[in-house]
Structure formats: C-alpha cells, structure tokens
Enzyme design. Sequence first.
Site, PDB file in Angstrom:
ATOM      1  N   TYR A 264       0.830  -1.200   0.000  1.00 53.38           N
ATOM      2  CA  TYR A 264       0.000   0.000   0.000  1.00 53.38           C
ATOM      3  C   TYR A 264       0.868   1.255   0.000  1.00 53.38           C
ATOM      4  O   TYR A 264       0.655   2.175  -0.801  1.00 53.38           O
ATOM      5  CB  TYR A 264      -0.913  -0.014   1.222  1.00 53.38           C
ATOM      6  CG  TYR A 264      -1.923   1.109   1.265  1.00 53.38           C
ATOM      7  CD1 TYR A 264      -3.085   1.046   0.508  1.00 53.38           C
ATOM      8  CD2 TYR A 264      -1.715   2.231   2.058  1.00 53.38           C
ATOM      9  CE1 TYR A 264      -4.019   2.083   0.535  1.00 53.38           C
ATOM     10  CE2 TYR A 264      -2.627   3.266   2.099  1.00 53.38           C
ATOM     11  CZ  TYR A 264      -3.784   3.187   1.336  1.00 53.38           C
ATOM     12  OH  TYR A 264      -4.690   4.214   1.363  1.00 53.38           O
TER      13      TYR A 264
ATOM     14  N   LYS B 237       1.004   3.942  -3.140  1.00 54.70           N
ATOM     15  CA  LYS B 237       0.572   5.329  -2.965  1.00 54.70           C
ATOM     16  C   LYS B 237       1.734   6.303  -3.143  1.00 54.70           C
ATOM     17  O   LYS B 237       1.554   7.404  -3.689  1.00 54.70           O
ATOM     18  CB  LYS B 237      -0.081   5.505  -1.596  1.00 54.70           C
ATOM     19  CG  LYS B 237      -1.412   4.787  -1.442  1.00 54.70           C
ATOM     20  CD  LYS B 237      -2.490   5.367  -2.354  1.00 54.70           C
ATOM     21  CE  LYS B 237      -3.870   4.811  -2.048  1.00 54.70           C
ATOM     22  NZ  LYS B 237      -4.924   5.408  -2.894  1.00 54.70           N
TER      23      LYS B 237
END
Length: 261
Positions: free
Chosen positions: A166, A170
């Site tokens: 994640y 991002k």
Amino acid sequence: MVSEARYAGALRLDGKRALITGATKGIGADIARAFASAGATLVLSGRDDAELNTARATLADEFGVEIRTAAVDLAADDGPAALASTALDAFGGLDVLVNNAGVSYPQPVTQTDPAQFDATIAVNLRAPALLASIVGAAMAEAGTGGSIITVASAAALAPLPDHYAYCASKAGLVMATKVLARELGPHGIRANSVCPTVVLTEMGQRVWGEEAKAAPMLARIPLGRFAVPHEVSDAVVWLASDLASMVNGVDIPVDGGYTMG
C-alpha cells in the site's frame, strides 16, 4: 426536493464535467456527494452496477445534477482505457478526474503475499496512472485545461507498518501525479494529490475502531483524532475549483500533522 448547496461562490463546480473512481463507498462516495452539491456534472465509476445506480439516483434527486455511471474493473488490463473512453464520451470530454479507487491488504512485510502485492499495485498505481494519462491527453487535445486529483494517503509520505504494498503504491502514485503536473501543466492542466491519514469511513471504523489498535496511531497525530470524510472531500473540491487555479504538483496532507514526524 433539491438540497441546499454545500458550496458557494468560487467553490462551485457548475459546468465542470468530472469522473470520480471508487465513487460508491467511503471517501469516494463523499467526494461524489460533495461534487454533486457543488453543481458538477458527474461520471461515477465503480465495480457494482446496482451500487452505482443507487448512487446516481440518490444524488441526481437530491442535487438536480446530471450523472452517468460506468461499471469497470480497474484491475483488468483494459480497465483504465475502457473507463476513460466511456467517461470522455458521456458528456463530450472531462474537466476533472478524481482518482480515488484503491485497495489495501494489511500484512507484515515478512509475510507479503505476491498475489495481493500485485493486486494492490494494479489498482492503486497502474490503473490511476494509466487513466490519468489517457484523460490528460484528451484534456490537452481539448485545449480547455483541467484538474487531475489523486486521492493518495499519508502512507505515501510516511511509512506505515503492515502496509508494504500500500505504501509503495501510494508513494508511486504521488510521484506519478507530479510527472503529470510537469508534463501537462503547459496545457493548463493541474495535477495534485491529497494525502489523508486514517479516515473514519465504514471501513476505517472497522479497521481502526479498536482502541488498542488506534491508540499508537492517534498518538502520532498532533490533532489527536482521525479524519472524517468531508475533510478530504472539501480539499478535493477546492483543488477542482478555480480557487486553486495556481496550485499544481503538490501533495496536500489531510492528516492533522501526522506526517510532520
């Protein structure tokens, strides 16, 4: 009955055509509601036709704006291109793209599941980057400018345990957005990121609702609380509006000071 507008003056988005991905749940649903309240014409994207139709009917009835929907799996190889084509055709072009759709599979780095890692990169980085590339090219060809807004995460700016894929996805998306800002800026197209901390959506409540789990995270946030959806939506509406006409290539932490360190 049309609801009272949430935004006024230069924060209005009347006449702007916007595509919002991940528009039926959590932050995306609140962004869709905020844009509808601000008067934007909308294309709402998600994976579930029934949920999209419910969102369309609710927002159109409440705010009196024109809304189309597009059910697309952004993880599919042709998902971003298919969505871009549908959204650009819906109203003859787009003025705003909100790349919001994302997934997360929390796990310790030493237990990284390759399939879940790949799925995270596919949805959180590949899909929005390709979608922005296609939409950005169409905006440039139209010659009327535009705004591309990435809903990233504070996890793009500061490491978060158990969020290996994640954080990587991002962080990559924030840098991709800066490249968009650099290359599309000469066409009058702005590209910016919003980087929230934990947001108390239904999923946020489910993941961070336990006091024992939330306490260490809250201790790192000077304001001492998590965000609520409208605090993210307000930042996105501002970036889409003419009030942010000179804002390009920035990542805005909506995190209560979490990423100060």
